[in-house]
Design a protein around this motif. Structure first.
Motif, PDB file in Angstrom:
ATOM      1  N   LYS A  58       0.823  -1.208   0.000  1.00 55.01           N
ATOM      2  CA  LYS A  58       0.000   0.000   0.000  1.00 55.01           C
ATOM      3  C   LYS A  58       0.858   1.260   0.000  1.00 55.01           C
ATOM      4  O   LYS A  58       0.580   2.233  -0.709  1.00 55.01           O
ATOM      5  N   LEU A  59       1.930   1.237   0.797  1.00 62.12           N
ATOM      6  CA  LEU A  59       2.762   2.421   0.944  1.00 62.12           C
ATOM      7  C   LEU A  59       3.523   2.758  -0.331  1.00 62.12           C
ATOM      8  O   LEU A  59       3.886   3.922  -0.554  1.00 62.12           O
ATOM      9  N   GLU A  60       3.754   1.790  -1.193  1.00 65.48           N
ATOM     10  CA  GLU A  60       4.413   2.093  -2.460  1.00 65.48           C
ATOM     11  C   GLU A  60       3.631   3.134  -3.259  1.00 65.48           C
ATOM     12  O   GLU A  60       4.217   3.996  -3.917  1.00 65.48           O
ATOM     13  N   PHE A  61       2.314   3.050  -3.207  1.00 62.39           N
ATOM     14  CA  PHE A  61       1.471   3.995  -3.943  1.00 62.39           C
ATOM     15  C   PHE A  61       1.174   5.249  -3.124  1.00 62.39           C
ATOM     16  O   PHE A  61       1.142   6.362  -3.652  1.00 62.39           O
ATOM     17  N   LEU A  62       0.970   5.077  -1.822  1.00 58.46           N
ATOM     18  CA  LEU A  62       0.664   6.226  -0.975  1.00 58.46           C
ATOM     19  C   LEU A  62       1.834   7.194  -0.873  1.00 58.46           C
ATOM     20  O   LEU A  62       1.664   8.414  -0.994  1.00 58.46           O
ATOM     21  N   VAL A  63       3.026   6.681  -0.646  1.00 61.31           N
ATOM     22  CA  VAL A  63       4.184   7.559  -0.493  1.00 61.31           C
ATOM     23  C   VAL A  63       4.535   8.209  -1.824  1.00 61.31           C
ATOM     24  O   VAL A  63       4.974   9.369  -1.853  1.00 61.31           O
ATOM     25  N   ALA A  64       4.331   7.512  -2.924  1.00 59.36           N
ATOM     26  CA  ALA A  64       4.553   8.127  -4.236  1.00 59.36           C
ATOM     27  C   ALA A  64       3.669   9.357  -4.399  1.00 59.36           C
ATOM     28  O   ALA A  64       4.118  10.400  -4.889  1.00 59.36           O
ATOM     29  N   GLU A  65       2.413   9.247  -3.967  1.00 60.55           N
ATOM     30  CA  GLU A  65       1.509  10.400  -4.059  1.00 60.55           C
ATOM     31  C   GLU A  65       1.950  11.507  -3.103  1.00 60.55           C
ATOM     32  O   GLU A  65       1.916  12.696  -3.454  1.00 60.55           O
ATOM     33  N   ALA A  66       2.387  11.129  -1.909  1.00 54.95           N
ATOM     34  CA  ALA A  66       2.854  12.125  -0.941  1.00 54.95           C
ATOM     35  C   ALA A  66       4.035  12.916  -1.491  1.00 54.95           C
ATOM     36  O   ALA A  66       4.089  14.149  -1.394  1.00 54.95           O
ATOM     37  N   LEU A  67       4.988  12.224  -2.086  1.00 56.68           N
ATOM     38  CA  LEU A  67       6.158  12.896  -2.633  1.00 56.68           C
ATOM     39  C   LEU A  67       5.780  13.784  -3.822  1.00 56.68           C
ATOM     40  O   LEU A  67       6.308  14.885  -3.975  1.00 56.68           O
ATOM     41  N   ALA A  68       4.844  13.306  -4.641  1.00 57.91           N
ATOM     42  CA  ALA A  68       4.400  14.100  -5.790  1.00 57.91           C
ATOM     43  C   ALA A  68       3.741  15.401  -5.335  1.00 57.91           C
ATOM     44  O   ALA A  68       3.782  16.406  -6.055  1.00 57.91           O
ATOM     45  N   GLN A  69       3.144  15.384  -4.145  1.00 59.42           N
ATOM     46  CA  GLN A  69       2.496  16.580  -3.610  1.00 59.42           C
ATOM     47  C   GLN A  69       3.450  17.469  -2.819  1.00 59.42           C
ATOM     48  O   GLN A  69       3.046  18.499  -2.282  1.00 59.42           O
ATOM     49  N   GLY A  70       4.697  17.068  -2.724  1.00 58.24           N
ATOM     50  CA  GLY A  70       5.692  17.878  -2.028  1.00 58.24           C
ATOM     51  C   GLY A  70       5.678  17.750  -0.521  1.00 58.24           C
ATOM     52  O   GLY A  70       6.217  18.617   0.184  1.00 58.24           O
ATOM     53  N   ALA A  71       5.105  16.680  -0.001  1.00 55.52           N
ATOM     54  CA  ALA A  71       5.032  16.494   1.452  1.00 55.52           C
ATOM     55  C   ALA A  71       6.405  16.157   2.034  1.00 55.52           C
ATOM     56  O   ALA A  71       7.223  15.501   1.383  1.00 55.52           O
ATOM     57  N   ASP A  72       6.620  16.597   3.267  1.00 59.08           N
ATOM     58  CA  ASP A  72       7.850  16.236   3.972  1.00 59.08           C
ATOM     59  C   ASP A  72       7.561  15.495   5.278  1.00 59.08           C
ATOM     60  O   ASP A  72       8.469  15.138   6.014  1.00 59.08           O
ATOM     61  N   THR A  73       6.281  15.286   5.560  1.00 57.16           N
ATOM     62  CA  THR A  73       5.869  14.625   6.803  1.00 57.16           C
ATOM     63  C   THR A  73       4.688  13.700   6.520  1.00 57.16           C
ATOM     64  O   THR A  73       3.728  14.105   5.854  1.00 57.16           O
ATOM     65  N   ALA A 170      -5.134   0.772  -1.457  1.00 55.09           N
ATOM     66  CA  ALA A 170      -5.655  -0.537  -1.862  1.00 55.09           C
ATOM     67  C   ALA A 170      -5.172  -0.957  -3.235  1.00 55.09           C
ATOM     68  O   ALA A 170      -5.212  -2.148  -3.578  1.00 55.09           O
ATOM     69  N   THR A 171      -4.675   0.001  -4.016  1.00 56.01           N
ATOM     70  CA  THR A 171      -4.093  -0.332  -5.318  1.00 56.01           C
ATOM     71  C   THR A 171      -2.943  -1.328  -5.169  1.00 56.01           C
ATOM     72  O   THR A 171      -2.682  -2.137  -6.061  1.00 56.01           O
ATOM     73  N   GLY A 172      -2.274  -1.293  -4.024  1.00 58.53           N
ATOM     74  CA  GLY A 172      -1.214  -2.260  -3.778  1.00 58.53           C
ATOM     75  C   GLY A 172      -1.714  -3.685  -3.838  1.00 58.53           C
ATOM     76  O   GLY A 172      -0.968  -4.603  -4.220  1.00 58.53           O
ATOM     77  N   TYR A 173      -2.963  -3.895  -3.467  1.00 59.76           N
ATOM     78  CA  TYR A 173      -3.509  -5.250  -3.508  1.00 59.76           C
ATOM     79  C   TYR A 173      -4.206  -5.580  -4.816  1.00 59.76           C
ATOM     80  O   TYR A 173      -4.468  -6.745  -5.108  1.00 59.76           O
ATOM     81  N   VAL A 174      -4.442  -4.580  -5.651  1.00 63.14           N
ATOM     82  CA  VAL A 174      -4.753  -4.851  -7.055  1.00 63.14           C
ATOM     83  C   VAL A 174      -3.509  -5.458  -7.697  1.00 63.14           C
ATOM     84  O   VAL A 174      -3.580  -6.460  -8.420  1.00 63.14           O
ATOM     85  N   ALA A 175      -2.357  -4.852  -7.402  1.00 63.66           N
ATOM     86  CA  ALA A 175      -1.084  -5.381  -7.908  1.00 63.66           C
ATOM     87  C   ALA A 175      -0.824  -6.788  -7.382  1.00 63.66           C
ATOM     88  O   ALA A 175      -0.332  -7.662  -8.105  1.00 63.66           O
ATOM     89  N   CYS A 176      -1.170  -7.033  -6.114  1.00 63.82           N
ATOM     90  CA  CYS A 176      -0.980  -8.367  -5.535  1.00 63.82           C
ATOM     91  C   CYS A 176      -1.853  -9.401  -6.237  1.00 63.82           C
ATOM     92  O   CYS A 176      -1.422 -10.532  -6.474  1.00 63.82           O
ATOM     93  N   ALA A 177      -3.094  -9.022  -6.570  1.00 67.21           N
ATOM     94  CA  ALA A 177      -3.982  -9.943  -7.289  1.00 67.21           C
ATOM     95  C   ALA A 177      -3.363 -10.330  -8.625  1.00 67.21           C
ATOM     96  O   ALA A 177      -3.369 -11.514  -9.012  1.00 67.21           O
ATOM     97  N   GLN A 178      -2.810  -9.362  -9.341  1.00 63.77           N
ATOM     98  CA  GLN A 178      -2.125  -9.660 -10.602  1.00 63.77           C
ATOM     99  C   GLN A 178      -0.973 -10.629 -10.365  1.00 63.77           C
ATOM    100  O   GLN A 178      -0.787 -11.602 -11.104  1.00 63.77           O
ATOM    101  N   GLU A 179      -0.216 -10.356  -9.330  1.00 62.67           N
ATOM    102  CA  GLU A 179       0.960 -11.169  -9.021  1.00 62.67           C
ATOM    103  C   GLU A 179       0.582 -12.615  -8.718  1.00 62.67           C
ATOM    104  O   GLU A 179       1.168 -13.558  -9.265  1.00 62.67           O
ATOM    105  N   LEU A 180      -0.402 -12.806  -7.858  1.00 66.36           N
ATOM    106  CA  LEU A 180      -0.725 -14.171  -7.459  1.00 66.36           C
ATOM    107  C   LEU A 180      -1.394 -14.954  -8.595  1.00 66.36           C
ATOM    108  O   LEU A 180      -1.217 -16.173  -8.704  1.00 66.36           O
ATOM    109  N   LEU A 181      -2.153 -14.273  -9.452  1.00 65.30           N
ATOM    110  CA  LEU A 181      -2.752 -14.959 -10.597  1.00 65.30           C
ATOM    111  C   LEU A 181      -1.675 -15.433 -11.561  1.00 65.30           C
ATOM    112  O   LEU A 181      -1.743 -16.549 -12.103  1.00 65.30           O
TER     113      LEU A 181
END
Length: 339
Positions: A58-73, A170-181
């Motif tokens: 999950k954090l792979e997608f969440l932190v990417a969005e945080a960094l894109a928004q210029g967050a530092d915390t 939750a997009t992280g688990y869309v990726a997981c569904a692809q992976e396990l299939l």
């Protein structure tokens, strides 16, 4: 394999590309239960951040969005032994960001600043601030107050909901569904059902969206660790559809695809049950795999009970999703002494 195209979405990799978490056949556990053949998807081995577990996806997608928004915390919330808080803090450390945690004391008197497990790791990893609030607090408001305080200091916060469970996470688990299939295809493995813990809903919702996007009609049985069946199913269904929309899927996920059983919660969230203790002990002693007492222990207790009640046939192949969390075991050692 056709399916959802996630390549267009921003992603911060904490896992090594091309190295999926393994699917292992649990022969000794299957034999001990005398039911279906049980497999495990080892998301407890998502070790890109401190201690690993499902929140890494999950954090792979969440932190990417945080960094894109210029967050530092990063600001997030969870229970006093939250795996999600541990991993969000670890992601912040990896990115050179700061992190503030709002811990909800869901069981009165359960917070101990000197406790082991994840509580110890919050301190070791260097959380900027930890605030403990009573059960039932308005956690959104509490996080917004922290974000305002960060802004007043001339910085920018990114707020992550509990469990990282919004459409982005939750997009992280869309990726997981692809992976396990893909893994199942390569292994020649027919999966008749998937069993997972269901808490903040992001894991189950993401799986459902991902399977739906691949036209894979595999039942996903969520074992609720906190909420009633009606409440949890409504939460999962709503998030699954928001996630599907986020990744570009069309059409609503059928309501009947959402199954969350509430028979294994026991007295409440994070409170041990005899079934959980038996499940953790059984899996440790048959397969040398560590479950956690709050999520996967209760989810495995559910799977064990479903097998004993004849929910699956002897020819079925059932996949258990191990979402990690074993650091929390060390805050529950008294429960397992002498087991």
């Amino acid at each position: 394999m056709a399916g959802v195209d996630l390549a267009r979405l921003a992603r911060r990799r904490y896992t090594e590309p091309g190295h999926p978490t393994p699917i292992e056949r649990l022969d000794r556990l299957s034999a001990a239960l005398g039911g279906p053949t049980i497999y495990v998807k080892r998301d407890d081995l998502l070790m890109g951040l401190a201690g690993g577990g499902n929140k890494v996806r999950k954090l792979e997608f969440l932190v990417a969005e945080a960094l894109a928004q210029g967050a530092d915390t990063l600001i997030t919330t969870g229970a006093v032994q939250s795996n999600h808080c541990r991993l969000t803090l670890a992601a912040a450390v990896r990115e050179g960001m700061r992190c503030r945690l709002i811990l909800e004391e869901r069981i009165p008197g359960s917070y101990d600043p000197g406790a082991s497990g994840n509580n110890f790791l919050y301190q070791l990893l260097g959380a900027e601030r930890i605030r403990v609030v009573p059960a039932g607090s308005d956690l959104v408001a509490e996080m917004e107050a922290e974000a305002a305080d960060v802004a007043a200091a001339g910085r920018k916060a990114y707020v992550i909901p509990g469990g990282g469970s919004n459409a982005v996470g939750a997009t992280g688990y869309v990726a997981c569904a692809q992976e396990l299939l893909y893994q199942a295809f390569e292994m020649g493995l027919r999966i008749d059902a998937i069993v997972c813990a269901s808490g903040s809903a992001g894991t189950q919702a993401g799986l459902l969206a991902g399977l739906h996007g691949h036209h894979a009609d595999i039942p996903v049985i969520g074992i609720s660790v906190r909420s009633s069946r009606a409440e949890q199913e409504a939460r999962v269904w709503e998030l699954a559809n928001r996630t599907a929309e986020h990744v570009g899927l069309r059409g609503e996920i059928p309501r009947e695809r959402v199954v969350c059983l509430d028979d294994y919660v026991g007295p409440g969230y994070s409170i041990p049950t005899p079934g959980m203790v038996e499940a953790v002990r059984m899996v440790a002693r048959t397969e040398a795999i560590l479950l956690d007492p709050v999520y996967t222990g209760k989810a495995m207790a559910g799977l064990i009970d479903l097998v004993r009640r004849g929910r699956f046939s002897g020819s079925d192949h059932v996949l258990f999703l191990h979402t990690g969390g074993s650091p929390a075991l060390f805050a529950y050692t008294g429960v397992f002494r002498g087991a």
